[in-house]
Scaffold this motif. Structure first.
Motif, PDB file in Angstrom:
ATOM      1  N   LEU A 146       3.113  20.605 -28.396  1.00 34.68           N
ATOM      2  CA  LEU A 146       3.877  20.691 -29.644  1.00 34.68           C
ATOM      3  C   LEU A 146       4.778  21.916 -29.510  1.00 34.68           C
ATOM      4  CD1 LEU A 146       1.813  20.320 -32.962  1.00 34.68           C
ATOM      5  CD2 LEU A 146       3.719  18.921 -32.190  1.00 34.68           C
ATOM      6  N   PRO A 147       6.003  21.819 -30.035  1.00 29.65           N
ATOM      7  CA  PRO A 147       6.932  22.952 -29.832  1.00 29.65           C
ATOM      8  C   PRO A 147       6.461  24.272 -30.446  1.00 29.65           C
ATOM      9  CG  PRO A 147       8.097  21.010 -30.645  1.00 29.65           C
ATOM     10  CD  PRO A 147       6.641  20.684 -30.710  1.00 29.65           C
ATOM     11  N   VAL A 148       5.425  24.250 -31.277  1.00 30.97           N
ATOM     12  CA  VAL A 148       4.945  25.519 -31.844  1.00 30.97           C
ATOM     13  C   VAL A 148       4.198  26.358 -30.809  1.00 30.97           C
ATOM     14  CG1 VAL A 148       4.761  24.655 -34.192  1.00 30.97           C
ATOM     15  CG2 VAL A 148       2.786  24.510 -32.699  1.00 30.97           C
ATOM     16  N   ARG A 150       4.064  28.328 -27.897  1.00 31.43           N
ATOM     17  CA  ARG A 150       4.867  29.041 -26.907  1.00 31.43           C
ATOM     18  C   ARG A 150       4.140  30.346 -26.651  1.00 31.43           C
ATOM     19  NH1 ARG A 150      10.661  28.212 -29.544  1.00 31.43           N
ATOM     20  NH2 ARG A 150      11.523  28.045 -27.460  1.00 31.43           N
ATOM     21  N   VAL A 267      -1.265  29.951 -33.787  1.00 33.25           N
ATOM     22  CA  VAL A 267      -1.157  29.496 -35.178  1.00 33.25           C
ATOM     23  C   VAL A 267      -2.098  30.344 -36.036  1.00 33.25           C
ATOM     24  CG1 VAL A 267      -1.499  27.538 -36.729  1.00 33.25           C
ATOM     25  CG2 VAL A 267      -0.495  27.191 -34.470  1.00 33.25           C
TER      26      VAL A 267
ATOM     27  N   SER B  73       5.510  19.470 -35.920  1.00 28.20           N
ATOM     28  CA  SER B  73       5.115  20.874 -35.822  1.00 28.20           C
ATOM     29  C   SER B  73       4.743  21.429 -37.203  1.00 28.20           C
ATOM     30  CB  SER B  73       6.257  21.706 -35.240  1.00 28.20           C
ATOM     31  OG  SER B  73       6.583  21.240 -33.953  1.00 28.20           O
ATOM     32  N   VAL B  77       1.213  23.092 -38.488  1.00 29.60           N
ATOM     33  CA  VAL B  77       1.091  24.506 -38.873  1.00 29.60           C
ATOM     34  C   VAL B  77       0.907  24.670 -40.376  1.00 29.60           C
ATOM     35  CG1 VAL B  77       2.271  26.744 -38.900  1.00 29.60           C
ATOM     36  CG2 VAL B  77       2.411  25.280 -36.884  1.00 29.60           C
ATOM     37  N   GLU B  82       6.286  30.101 -40.787  1.00 31.29           N
ATOM     38  CA  GLU B  82       5.579  30.238 -39.511  1.00 31.29           C
ATOM     39  C   GLU B  82       6.023  29.170 -38.521  1.00 31.29           C
ATOM     40  OE1 GLU B  82       1.317  30.468 -39.766  1.00 31.29           O
ATOM     41  OE2 GLU B  82       1.136  30.469 -37.583  1.00 31.29           O
ATOM     42  N   LEU B  86       7.912  29.798 -34.866  1.00 28.70           N
ATOM     43  CA  LEU B  86       7.356  29.366 -33.582  1.00 28.70           C
ATOM     44  C   LEU B  86       8.282  28.413 -32.834  1.00 28.70           C
ATOM     45  CD1 LEU B  86       3.618  28.852 -34.606  1.00 28.70           C
ATOM     46  CD2 LEU B  86       4.563  30.707 -33.245  1.00 28.70           C
ATOM     47  N   VAL B  87       8.891  27.479 -33.543  1.00 27.50           N
ATOM     48  CA  VAL B  87       9.645  26.436 -32.826  1.00 27.50           C
ATOM     49  C   VAL B  87      11.098  26.809 -32.572  1.00 27.50           C
ATOM     50  CG1 VAL B  87       8.222  24.584 -33.785  1.00 27.50           C
ATOM     51  CG2 VAL B  87      10.394  25.166 -34.895  1.00 27.50           C
ATOM     52  N   TRP B  88      11.585  27.854 -33.228  1.00 28.37           N
ATOM     53  CA  TRP B  88      13.027  28.163 -33.160  1.00 28.37           C
ATOM     54  C   TRP B  88      13.541  28.154 -31.723  1.00 28.37           C
ATOM     55  CZ3 TRP B  88      16.601  28.323 -36.829  1.00 28.37           C
ATOM     56  CH2 TRP B  88      17.841  28.858 -36.504  1.00 28.37           C
ATOM     57  N   PRO B  89      14.449  27.228 -31.396  1.00 27.21           N
ATOM     58  CA  PRO B  89      14.966  27.185 -30.022  1.00 27.21           C
ATOM     59  C   PRO B  89      16.141  28.150 -29.888  1.00 27.21           C
ATOM     60  CG  PRO B  89      15.387  25.134 -31.241  1.00 27.21           C
ATOM     61  CD  PRO B  89      15.019  26.176 -32.236  1.00 27.21           C
ATOM     62  N   PRO B 128       8.670  35.178 -31.492  1.00 29.01           N
ATOM     63  CA  PRO B 128       8.030  34.500 -32.630  1.00 29.01           C
ATOM     64  C   PRO B 128       7.496  35.427 -33.728  1.00 29.01           C
ATOM     65  CG  PRO B 128       7.425  33.377 -30.626  1.00 29.01           C
ATOM     66  CD  PRO B 128       8.255  34.579 -30.211  1.00 29.01           C
ATOM     67  N   THR B 129       6.782  36.502 -33.375  1.00 31.63           N
ATOM     68  CA  THR B 129       6.233  37.361 -34.421  1.00 31.63           C
ATOM     69  C   THR B 129       7.351  38.054 -35.203  1.00 31.63           C
ATOM     70  OG1 THR B 129       4.293  37.718 -33.040  1.00 31.63           O
ATOM     71  CG2 THR B 129       4.557  39.199 -34.896  1.00 31.63           C
ATOM     72  N   TRP B 132       8.838  35.559 -37.546  1.00 27.97           N
ATOM     73  CA  TRP B 132       7.940  35.335 -38.683  1.00 27.97           C
ATOM     74  C   TRP B 132       8.112  36.467 -39.708  1.00 27.97           C
ATOM     75  CZ3 TRP B 132       3.481  38.506 -39.606  1.00 27.97           C
ATOM     76  CH2 TRP B 132       2.638  38.047 -40.609  1.00 27.97           C
TER      77      TRP B 132
END
Lengths: 338, 541
Positions: A146-148, A150, A267, B73, B77, B82, B86-89, B128-129, B132
């Motif tokens: 899942l893309p989350v 990473r 997560v 996603s 989650v 959040e 996490l997913v931001w490309p 990611p953090t 967030w």
């Protein structure tokens, strides 16, 4: 002339992925006559098969866990060594997951299929790196599909742990880590980050730690976490299986901060649910970026997905022009490890 | 931004108050100006943006990735900020990570259209953090379990030598983010910033809980005044140099939520009192006041249905004169005159409760006279000669709380604690019996408590939970609770209110375990009807 179809070489059965022309299963979840085992985690490597083909380290791990009599017969295959099985040829190549872990490369009548087993792409100081093998069909895991998911660089996570140890010198840090692979990798990463102090380990890790050391992975000064007064553990790092960190066993330590090294820790709700105060996002599995980059690099004719979150990876592959299908194999856990 | 993001990350998963304090004060010590000032402002709630609405964030991410993958996603989650973090490309060639101060300063001067472009650029540059933390800041709510007071205490503790939190609170309203003057003082580089601003907050004087067994013997009733302890929230109403403000006892400015009360402040001075909902001079239940608390905006309906007022009990300033150094007896006389001068239905006087001896007062406490004292929380004792001193000095003021309500309830669920208690099942949901039309009895949960027991008792309850587990749901276990098998708690609580969120229809205030009734069979625990009777009594006084 008949077309050679991939499903004639490998197909899912209730026991696991079956190779008819070679008459063997790969990582079967029930006892079978002939098995190829990719790595030593219990859900992939079970006891009670007739004949087992695996890397020397994986055979060692199985013997350590199940006793020397874990299979009728065993055959060790070094990385890269082609082993005939009836009509097919099996080659084990590094998967970068844990010590001894391998992908199974299966060749038959000009068709090459690669079963990834569990794998990751980033560096792991405890095992050789994943080796990409061009293939017609790549059969991938998708634990973190899942893309989350990473995973950040390992050294950043270890730095957060060491920073917390420095910030709370009167408390102990209890790191939950899966007993095979993760625990030893965490210890090795701590050593690389300059943590020379003794590391205290739960009894469940001792034998596998010794096995890793025999295979040349230097874990430094390890001591049992069972002896000593509470105060002795202030400022110390203790590594234990995840189940022990929250159990009564942990009461022997002074006001412990609970850490857990796992890809699931990405997560927050998972960390909160497990009462983890210091989540360390360190995984032995490929994260989303590694999974997709691997498919992109190999560009296989087809992508099959064994277990994990198949639908998202399958969709990504289809969107990128690689036909994909989910095998929905059962019996592989994804809860405890990451 | 990284250090701030890491701090929020740790805070959000840390339960221990002391650990949080250390994390924040270490951060403030190690981070340069002006970043640490903006961070402190974010933690005290003095810095919040609503620069990004969830819809915008969602749209931005769906432009960059497959919406189906995003949806899966998000489903996994469960939290939008959040998930996006996490997913931001990220696009290749992103800028370096922004500092917190760059973000804050850019947001303050940017137009709405620019803001969205800026946010996308920052999301590209951050990990990611960091993403967030940025999104939390952008959408207005940090929710990391910090109160403004705790953040100010952390600031006080970073000083060497540490200063009292009251010293920080007293000047807080003269300060503005990023608080460079505050840090200069805390680090001993300059004088304490001036607190002489009109309309400022004065740190409150707090009372100690009285120890009935020890204290009364030593105290002369003639030295003390008694008054009822009202069940609202403690406030300080300031009208000074044309500035009118209403503060909580920790110095949070709540003027905007209570325009009706602020408008009533006519005479210049500073009142210490209780904020209550009052109708026709009669105090309403705390639940009514809750309808007015924690609201950013007030509508006419809330103002009309839940009229707020102050019941005054002290006077800290009159005109330009600071009265805090006067004895309580004198302040009280001046307060009576002051309230009379205000002549507003929204400001009344907390009456004194005359008494001659401690036993007489004890009887009044047990059986309060009719009217408002019936729903008071207990009594306050103040030395007639006490000056108004910030903090919680020992001796001059005591609170003597009414005995709590008690019921016997049955342990139904137990949840793992946090931090020090993470290996213990320490949070308990308990229930009482109900009966359906057929006379079938079953338990319905009425509350949750996680304190009131000793460490030794916790060990025993933990063992009971483990030995009597019926089912596990993640960190929660259901525990055997049958008429002849289970564990009964005597639960103490301060009051009851109706609740639509609880299946039982009632909610307890401050429930805690007062005794563990190992001896009592669960079948003999209380029934919901008992709670309903208590509630009716409280409402129908």
């Amino acid at each position: 002339m008949l077309m050679i179809r991939p499903q004639d070489l490998l197909c899912p059965k209730p026991e696991g992925l079956y190779c008819a022309p070679g008459d063997f299963y790969i990582d079967p979840t029930r006892p079978v006559a002939r098995a190829v085992i990719t790595h030593g985690h219990a859900d992939h490597a079970r006891a009670g098969h007739g004949a087992v083909l695996a890397t020397p380290a994986t055979l060692d791990i199985m013997a350590e866990r199940y006793g020397a009599e874990f299979a009728g017969s065993t055959q060790a295959a070094a990385y890269g060594e082609a082993v005939p099985r009836d009509e097919v040829e099996v080659t084990l190549v590094p998967a970068g997951h844990v010590l001894g872990s391998a992908q199974a490369v299966v060749r038959w009548k000009g068709l090459t299929m690669v079963v990834s087993g569990d794998y990751k792409r980033r560096r792991d100081p405890t095992c050789p790196a994943f080796q990409p093998v061009p293939c017609d069909v790549f059969i991938s895991e998708a634990t973190f599909g899942l893309p989350v998911f990473r995973h950040p660089p390992d050294h950043e996570e270890i730095a957060r742990l060491l920073r917390s140890v420095a910030q709370f010198p009167e408390r102990s840090h209890l790191v939950g880590a899966y007993a095979l692979g993760k625990a030893q990798r965490i210890i090795r990463l701590l050593r690389e980050a300059g943590w020379d102090a003794p590391i205290y380990v739960h009894g469940a890790l001792e034998r596998l730690d010794a096995l890793y050391q025999r295979h040349g992975v230097d874990l430094g000064d390890l001591r049992p976490a069972t002896t000593g007064a509470k105060a002795d553990f202030a400022g110390q790092i203790i590594v234990a299986p995840p189940s022990a960190t929250q159990d009564r066993w942990s009461r022997r330590f002074p006001d412990p901060i609970t850490a857990f090294a796992s890809g699931w820790m990405r997560v927050r709700a998972r960390a909160r649910q497990g009462g983890v105060e210091l989540p360390l996002v360190i995984s032995d599995h490929a994260d989303w970026d590694e999974l997709t980059a691997t498919v992109d690099e190999l560009r296989p004719g087809e992508l099959w997905i064994t277990h994990g979150r198949e639908e998202a990876l399958a969709r990504w592959a289809e969107l990128h022009g690689v036909p994909a299908k989910a095998l929905k194999l059962v019996g592989y856990e994804d809860e405890d490890d990451g | 931004m990284k250090a701030f993001a890491d701090l929020l990350d740790r805070l959000s998963l840390t339960a221990s108050r002391n650990a949080k304090l250390r994390m924040v004060s270490d951060y403030l010590r190690e981070t340069p100006d002006p970043d640490r000032g903006w961070a402190l402002a974010a933690l005290t709630g003095d810095l919040a943006f609503d620069a990004a609405k969830p819809a915008f964030i969602r749209k931005a991410v769906e432009e960059r990735m497959d919406p189906q993958l995003f949806w899966w996603s998000y489903e996994y989650v469960g939290d939008l900020a959040e998930t996006v973090a996490l997913v931001w490309p990220a696009r290749p060639g992103a800028n370096r990570e922004p500092e917190l101060s760059e973000v804050v300063e850019a947001l303050r001067s940017a137009s709405r259209a620019e803001v969205q472009r800026l946010i996308e650029g920052w999301l590209d540059a951050l990990q990611p953090t960091g993403r967030w933390a940025l999104l939390k800041l952008m959408t207005g709510a940090l929710r990391v379990g910090m109160t403004a007071r705790l953040a100010k205490r952390a600031a006080a503790e970073m000083a060497s030598p540490p200063v009292e939190v009251a010293e920080v609170e007293e000047i807080w309203h003269a300060l503005h983010p990023p608080y460079e003057d505050l840090f200069a003082w805390l680090e001993g580089r300059s004088e304490r910033p001036s607190s002489e601003n009109p309309g400022r907050f004065r740190p409150a004087m707090l009372a100690q809980a009285i120890d009935e067994a020890v204290d009364f013997e030593k105290l002369d009733p003639a030295d003390y005044a008694a008054e009822w302890k009202w069940d609202g929230i403690r406030v300080q109403a300031v009208n000074e140099g044309g500035v009118r403000r209403l503060y909580t006892r920790t110095g949070d400015d709540i003027s905007k939520s209570f325009p009706d009360v602020v408008d009533a402040l006519q005479a210049e001075g500073v009142i210490d009192g209780e904020l209550l909902v009052m109708r026709g001079g009669k105090v309403a239940a705390f639940a009514d006041l809750q309808q007015r608390l924690n609201r950013k905006t007030v509508d006419a309906k809330a103002l009309a249905n839940f009229p707020a007022a102050i019941r005054a009990y002290d006077l800290l300033a009159e005109g330009a004169e600071d009265t805090r150094t006067l004895p309580f007896a004198e302040r009280r006389q001046r307060l009576e005159a002051f309230v009379a001068k205000e002549a507003s239905p929204r400001i009344d006087l907390s009456p004194m409760q005359p008494f001659d001896s401690w036993p007489e007062l004890a009887a009044l406490r047990a059986t309060p006279p009719s009217g408002d004292p019936q729903i008071a929380e207990g009594l306050m004792l103040k030395r007639w000669d006490s000056v108004y001193e910030a903090g919680r000095p020992k001796g001059p003021w005591f609170k003597w709380k009414r005995d709590p309500f008690l019921i016997d309830a049955v342990l139904m669920y137990a949840q793992r604690g946090h931090g020090k208690r993470s290996s213990f099942y320490s949070d308990y949901t308990f229930g009482v019996w109900t009966q359906d039309e057929l006379g079938q009895r079953s338990l319905t949960p009425v509350g949750k408590a996680y304190f009131g027991f000793t460490d030794e008792e916790l060990k025993q309850i933990d063992k009971h939970v483990r030995d009597n587990t019926v089912e596990r749901f993640g960190p929660v276990r259901s525990v055997r609770a049958e008429p002849h098998h289970g564990l009964v708690f005597e639960v103490a609580f301060e009051g009851l209110q109706r609740s639509t969120r609880h299946k039982s229809g009632v909610a307890m205030r401050f429930p805690r375990i007062s005794r563990i009734r190992w001896d009592k069979p669960p079948g003999e625990a209380d029934e919901l009807a008992t709670l309903e009777r208590m509630l009716a009594q409280m409402e129908g006084r």
